[in-house]
Design a protein around this motif. Structure first.
Motif, short mmCIF file in Angstrom:
data_model
loop_
_atom_site.label_atom_id
_atom_site.label_comp_id
_atom_site.label_asym_id
_atom_site.label_seq_id
_atom_site.Cartn_x
_atom_site.Cartn_y
_atom_site.Cartn_z
N PRO A 103 -74.81 -14.01 2.52
CA PRO A 103 -73.85 -15.06 2.88
C PRO A 103 -74.53 -16.43 2.90
O PRO A 103 -75.68 -16.55 3.30
CB PRO A 103 -73.39 -14.66 4.29
CG PRO A 103 -73.65 -13.20 4.38
CD PRO A 103 -74.89 -12.95 3.54
N GLY A 104 -73.82 -17.43 2.42
CA GLY A 104 -74.36 -18.79 2.44
C GLY A 104 -75.10 -19.18 1.17
O GLY A 104 -75.63 -20.28 1.07
N ASP A 105 -75.13 -18.29 0.17
CA ASP A 105 -75.88 -18.60 -1.05
C ASP A 105 -74.97 -18.97 -2.22
O ASP A 105 -75.34 -18.79 -3.38
CB ASP A 105 -76.78 -17.40 -1.42
CG ASP A 105 -77.84 -17.79 -2.46
OD1 ASP A 105 -78.19 -18.99 -2.53
OD2 ASP A 105 -78.29 -16.90 -3.20
N ALA A 154 -68.47 -3.09 5.92
CA ALA A 154 -69.39 -2.23 6.67
C ALA A 154 -70.65 -2.99 7.08
O ALA A 154 -71.24 -2.71 8.13
CB ALA A 154 -69.77 -1.01 5.82
N MET A 155 -71.04 -3.95 6.27
CA MET A 155 -72.25 -4.73 6.56
C MET A 155 -71.96 -5.80 7.60
O MET A 155 -72.74 -6.02 8.52
CB MET A 155 -72.75 -5.39 5.27
CG MET A 155 -73.99 -6.24 5.44
SD MET A 155 -74.42 -7.14 3.92
CE MET A 155 -74.93 -5.81 2.84
N VAL A 186 -70.00 4.40 0.76
CA VAL A 186 -71.38 4.37 1.22
C VAL A 186 -72.02 3.05 0.79
O VAL A 186 -71.72 2.52 -0.28
CB VAL A 186 -72.16 5.59 0.67
CG1 VAL A 186 -72.40 5.47 -0.82
CG2 VAL A 186 -73.46 5.78 1.42
N LEU A 187 -72.82 2.50 1.66
CA LEU A 187 -73.47 1.22 1.36
C LEU A 187 -74.93 1.34 1.72
O LEU A 187 -75.29 1.58 2.87
CB LEU A 187 -72.82 0.10 2.19
CG LEU A 187 -73.46 -1.29 2.07
CD1 LEU A 187 -73.41 -1.81 0.64
CD2 LEU A 187 -72.75 -2.28 2.99
N PHE A 201 -75.07 -0.56 9.34
CA PHE A 201 -73.74 -0.70 8.76
C PHE A 201 -72.79 0.29 9.42
O PHE A 201 -73.19 1.39 9.79
CB PHE A 201 -73.79 -0.43 7.25
CG PHE A 201 -74.75 -1.31 6.48
CD1 PHE A 201 -75.07 -2.60 6.93
CD2 PHE A 201 -75.32 -0.87 5.31
CE1 PHE A 201 -75.94 -3.41 6.22
CE2 PHE A 201 -76.19 -1.68 4.58
CZ PHE A 201 -76.51 -2.95 5.03
N ASP A 202 -71.53 -0.11 9.51
CA ASP A 202 -70.49 0.79 10.01
C ASP A 202 -69.65 1.23 8.81
O ASP A 202 -68.72 0.54 8.39
CB ASP A 202 -69.62 0.08 11.05
CG ASP A 202 -68.62 1.03 11.68
OD1 ASP A 202 -68.40 2.13 11.12
OD2 ASP A 202 -68.04 0.68 12.72
#
Ligand SMILES: [Zn+2]
Length: 329
Positions: A103-105, A154-155, A186-187, A201-202
């Motif tokens: 995030p933020g890139d 999830a992240m 799945v991650l 992760f959830d």
């Protein structure tokens, strides 16, 4: 046949910097220093949470990181973009979606697509829990020329039903031509594992059925579920049947097939073709770092699988390039 790759990662210097900061925060001798106990600060140096300190030796940390990973230093976004285009040329790939993977890139991938607008389509990861998330999303698609909002529920621990998710999707939906990519199932982030960074992760939050709810609410927005739902194939197929604007990308080795005993990638393609049809499958490789570069093996394997399903050349052309062209003209 024109080949476009709908799923590659743009591992920029900003991406690695974020990982280097997270790794620094985990350093064992730094634990407990955050309280600013002067004795501990004398003993161990300033707290790593102190931004000035982290920034001061970021370059050293980055070089350590590249050495540990044995990956190339990406340099500037422009240099990395040039590297990608050379790689696409070598692979015979016309265009690729490159995902800013932290995030933020947004700026890195925006610079890349501005440098090679006919080759690179910019996607960006966004954390909907950030206070400025809707504004960032709007800015990315309307001013920075990016084409895909990437959600990793999830992240980021924000459910797809959450009001904050709705706000960022709304922001993107108001700009024509942008798609929403939602990682489900799945991650696992290989680079985090390699660096020993925790991934709390959830996985319950990456449910393709929740994507269908969003996709119904924004019927004109293309939604892309990568890796056929990454283990939640049945739910992904149900979602795609319910929503004509849900697409799958075929990227990565799809090793999640091992969660269903006996399942093969051939069978996955057949099921996806039967339910979603050839116009909603987007070839992707999930290529990411250099020197490994573009994952030709994934492409060759999937070309063979698609041919074996008996798909017509016209349908194969849609999967490997045409659908991408239609979504991102
Ligand atoms: Zn990926």
């Amino acid at each position: 046949m024109i080949v476009n790759d709908a799923h590659c990662h743009f591992f920029s210097t900003a991406f690695f910097s974020a990982l280097a900061r997270q790794k620094a925060d985990l350093a064992p001798h730094r634990a407990g220093v955050r309280g600013g106990d002067p004795a501990k600060v004398r003993l161990y140096g300033p707290a790593v949470g102190d931004p000035a300190h982290v920034e001061a030796d970021l370059q050293v940390r980055l070089n350590d990181l590249y050495r540990e990973l044995q990956w190339d230093n990406p340099g500037t976004p422009e240099a990395l973009a040039d590297c990608w285009v050379q790689e696409l040329d070598a692979g015979g790939v016309q265009r690729a979606a490159l995902i800013a993977s932290v995030p933020g890139d947004e700026a890195s991938v925006a610079a890349a697509s501005a440098r090679h607008p006919t080759r690179i389509v910019g996607f960006f990861m966004l954390d909907p829990s950030a206070a400025d998330a809707p504004a960032r999303a709007r800015h990315a698609v309307s001013d920075q020329g990016l084409k895909g909002l990437c959600l990793f529920p999830a992240m980021h621990l924000v459910s797809l039903d959450d009001e904050r998710t709705l706000r960022v999707v709304e922001a993107v939906a108001s700009c024509p031509g942008a798609a929403v990519f939602v990682h489900c199932g799945v991650l696992s982030v290989g680079v985090r594992r390699k660096l020993g960074l925790p991934s709390r992760f959830d996985l319950r939050l990456g449910d393709p059925l929740a994507v269908s709810r969003l996709a119904l609410a924004f019927p004109h927005v293309p939604f892309i579920v990568p890796h056929f739902g990454a283990g939640l194939l049945r739910e992904a197929l149900m979602a795609a049947e319910a929503c004509v604007n849900i697409h799958f990308d075929t990227s990565s080795s799809n090793s999640w097939v091992r969660y269903t005993p006996g399942l093969t990638l051939d069978a996955v393609f057949k099921a996806a073709l039967a339910v979603a049809g050839p116009s909603r499958l987007l070839f992707g490789s999930d290529s990411s770092f250099f020197p490994r570069g573009w994952q030709r093996g994934i492409y060759e394997q999937q070309r063979q699988i698609v041919a074996d399903t008996g798909a017509s050349p016209a349908d194969a052309a849609l999967i490997f390039g045409g659908n991408f062209e239609r979504l991102f003209p």
